[in-house]
Design a protein around this motif. Structure first.
Motif, short mmCIF file in Angstrom:
data_model
loop_
_atom_site.label_atom_id
_atom_site.label_comp_id
_atom_site.label_asym_id
_atom_site.label_seq_id
_atom_site.Cartn_x
_atom_site.Cartn_y
_atom_site.Cartn_z
N UNK A 1 64.20 43.25 74.24
CA UNK A 1 64.97 44.29 74.84
C UNK A 1 66.57 44.07 74.13
N UNK A 2 67.00 42.90 74.09
CA UNK A 2 68.36 42.49 73.52
C UNK A 2 68.11 42.58 71.97
N UNK A 3 66.98 42.15 71.54
CA UNK A 3 66.82 42.02 70.20
C UNK A 3 67.02 43.36 69.68
N UNK A 4 66.28 44.52 70.22
CA UNK A 4 66.41 46.01 69.55
C UNK A 4 67.79 46.33 69.86
N UNK A 5 68.40 46.16 71.13
CA UNK A 5 69.80 46.62 71.13
C UNK A 5 70.97 46.18 70.19
N UNK A 6 70.75 44.86 70.04
CA UNK A 6 71.84 44.34 69.06
C UNK A 6 71.67 44.44 67.54
N UNK A 7 70.17 44.48 67.12
CA UNK A 7 70.00 44.75 65.74
C UNK A 7 69.77 46.03 65.30
N UNK A 8 69.72 47.10 66.56
CA UNK A 8 69.71 48.39 65.86
C UNK A 8 71.09 49.21 65.97
N UNK A 9 72.04 48.47 66.53
CA UNK A 9 73.44 49.15 66.56
C UNK A 9 73.70 49.72 68.21
N UNK A 10 72.72 49.43 68.85
CA UNK A 10 73.03 50.17 70.24
C UNK A 10 73.51 49.37 71.46
N UNK A 11 74.01 48.09 70.99
CA UNK A 11 74.49 47.25 71.87
C UNK A 11 75.63 47.79 72.50
N UNK A 12 76.56 48.49 71.74
CA UNK A 12 78.00 48.87 72.30
C UNK A 12 78.09 50.00 71.58
N UNK A 13 79.32 50.75 72.19
CA UNK A 13 80.07 52.10 71.54
C UNK A 13 80.60 51.85 70.22
#
Length: 403
Positions: A301-313
């Motif tokens: 989950x974190x890998x997708x968030x961070x590497x897709x650009x969705x980890x922060x605004x």
């Protein structure tokens, strides 16, 4: 082979370009039906069991996060060999250097908030520390250089015999580094007075100490601990409940098994890294260089968030990619950006990932933008075949999504 060479070999093993599945995907609009989910889950378990039989590692857990949000998890082997405790997807393990993604994310969040800039000089934040003025390239290095390992730092703090002796003392005396008076400043001060390997920003040398300084910069700029920043900014909002900053006493951690040859690289550490109470050594020595435990599902989950650009605004991917160092290909087999390993695969397209090693553990998480697919793997030993194992799972997932 010294410790530094060994660690670079581990990181380079994260790249396994061979044996890619021959697929022609249609991208992020692909949605696998429920029947395909069941078939893929079964194939995933079969592949993981086969890799266990082939390589003989104690145990492993893995996760595939599909484009529709479905999470498939599998585990094989033992979490504790001596007690015959089967590995389960819920067993936590250290993720090693993958924890660097949290440090980089904290820095990038501060950039988004206008608190600091990637090209700020590090001495702006750490210049008043007594060890900093004689640190390699002290006047020239920037925050960005810390994150893409281009500072010129020539070695790592764990290469210092006195600090390694302190780590071993936490085992012998069943204590912590803090109780022995060791601080994060001691990690950084280990390089004070050392000659730089190259001028600031003109090369690449992967070393945890860069991220120790990055964590210090984040703490100084934000006025809060790096653990609090990561917890508030990422772990709680995204409900990554299994991920936690590692400490000596922890619950639900599968013991790691250190091969004899690897144990000797670190001066003869115990071959089994954990017991019912937690770690036998103090894992706090990793701190900014990694420093987190979790399960494979949350890691995907974190890998997708961070590497897709969705980890922060806001947009931060451009900075991650603009910061990539091509020199890292010689050392790691991939370019290195802001806690980002990157290769352009002729069949899979862009591959964004990070590998991680901790004493008795190895892990990898990867995201493929073309397929909106994330895969993670965690093993409770140091096995250089982990890239092959990870690749076998990635091949299955891509073939299923692209079919």
């Amino acid at each position: 082979m010294n410790r530094a060479q060994f660690l670079r070999r581990l990181m380079a093993a994260a790249v396994f370009p061979a044996a890619c599945a021959s697929v022609s995907g249609r991208g992020k609009d692909v949605q696998a039906p429920a029947q395909s989910h069941r078939e893929l889950a079964a194939a995933m378990q079969t592949a993981l069991d086969a890799q266990k039989a082939k390589h003989g590692f104690p145990g492993a857990s893995a996760a595939i996060l599909l484009p529709d949000g479905s999470m498939l998890e599998a585990a094989t082997g033992f979490a504790d060999v001596e007690k015959s405790i089967a590995m389960k997807p819920g067993h936590r393990m250290p993720m090693g250097s993958i924890g660097k993604t949290f440090i980089a994310a904290a820095i990038l969040a501060l950039v988004q908030d206008g608190v600091l800039r990637l090209d700020d000089k590090v001495h702006t934040y750490l210049g008043d520390r007594p060890w900093y003025p004689t640190w390699p390239n002290a006047d020239a290095i920037t925050v960005r250089m810390l994150l893409n390992h281009s500072t010129g730092a020539p070695y790592d703090y764990i290469d210092r015999p006195d600090l390694l002796a302190k780590l071993k003392q936490t085992i012998d005396e069943r204590t912590t580094l803090a109780a022995l008076g060791v601080t994060h400043d001691d990690y950084a001060a280990a390089l004070s007075g050392a000659a730089a390997e190259f001028p600031a920003g003109e090369g690449f040398h992967y070393t945890d100490v860069n991220y120790v300084l990055a964590a210090m910069v984040a703490e100084t700029a934000a006025g809060a601990s790096i653990e609090a920043q990561v917890r508030k900014g990422f772990l709680k909002p995204f409900q990554l409940s299994s991920i936690e900053a590692q400490r000596k006493t922890m619950a639900g951690v599968a013991p790691g098994y250190l091969p004899e040859a690897v144990a000797q690289q670190f001066g003869g550490l115990p071959l089994k890294s954990a017991n019912d109470d937690g770690f036998v050594y103090d894992p706090e020595f990793e701190w900014g260089g990694g420093g987190y435990v979790g399960v494979a599902g949350d890691l995907a989950r974190w890998g997708k968030l961070y590497f897709s650009g969705a980890a922060m605004k806001g947009s931060y991917l451009a900075e991650m990619h603009a910061s990539r160092r091509a020199e890292a290909v010689d050392a790691l087999g991939a370019e290195y950006g802001l806690a980002l390993q990157f290769i352009k695969d002729p069949k899979f397209g862009d591959r964004l990932f990070h590998g991680g090693y901790m004493l008795g553990y190895i892990a990898k998480t990867e995201y493929l933008p073309r397929y909106d697919l994330a895969v993670s793997l965690m093993i409770n030993t140091v096995d250089l075949a982990y890239a092959e194992i990870h690749q076998s799972l990635l091949d299955l997932a891509v073939a299923a999504v692209a079919s």
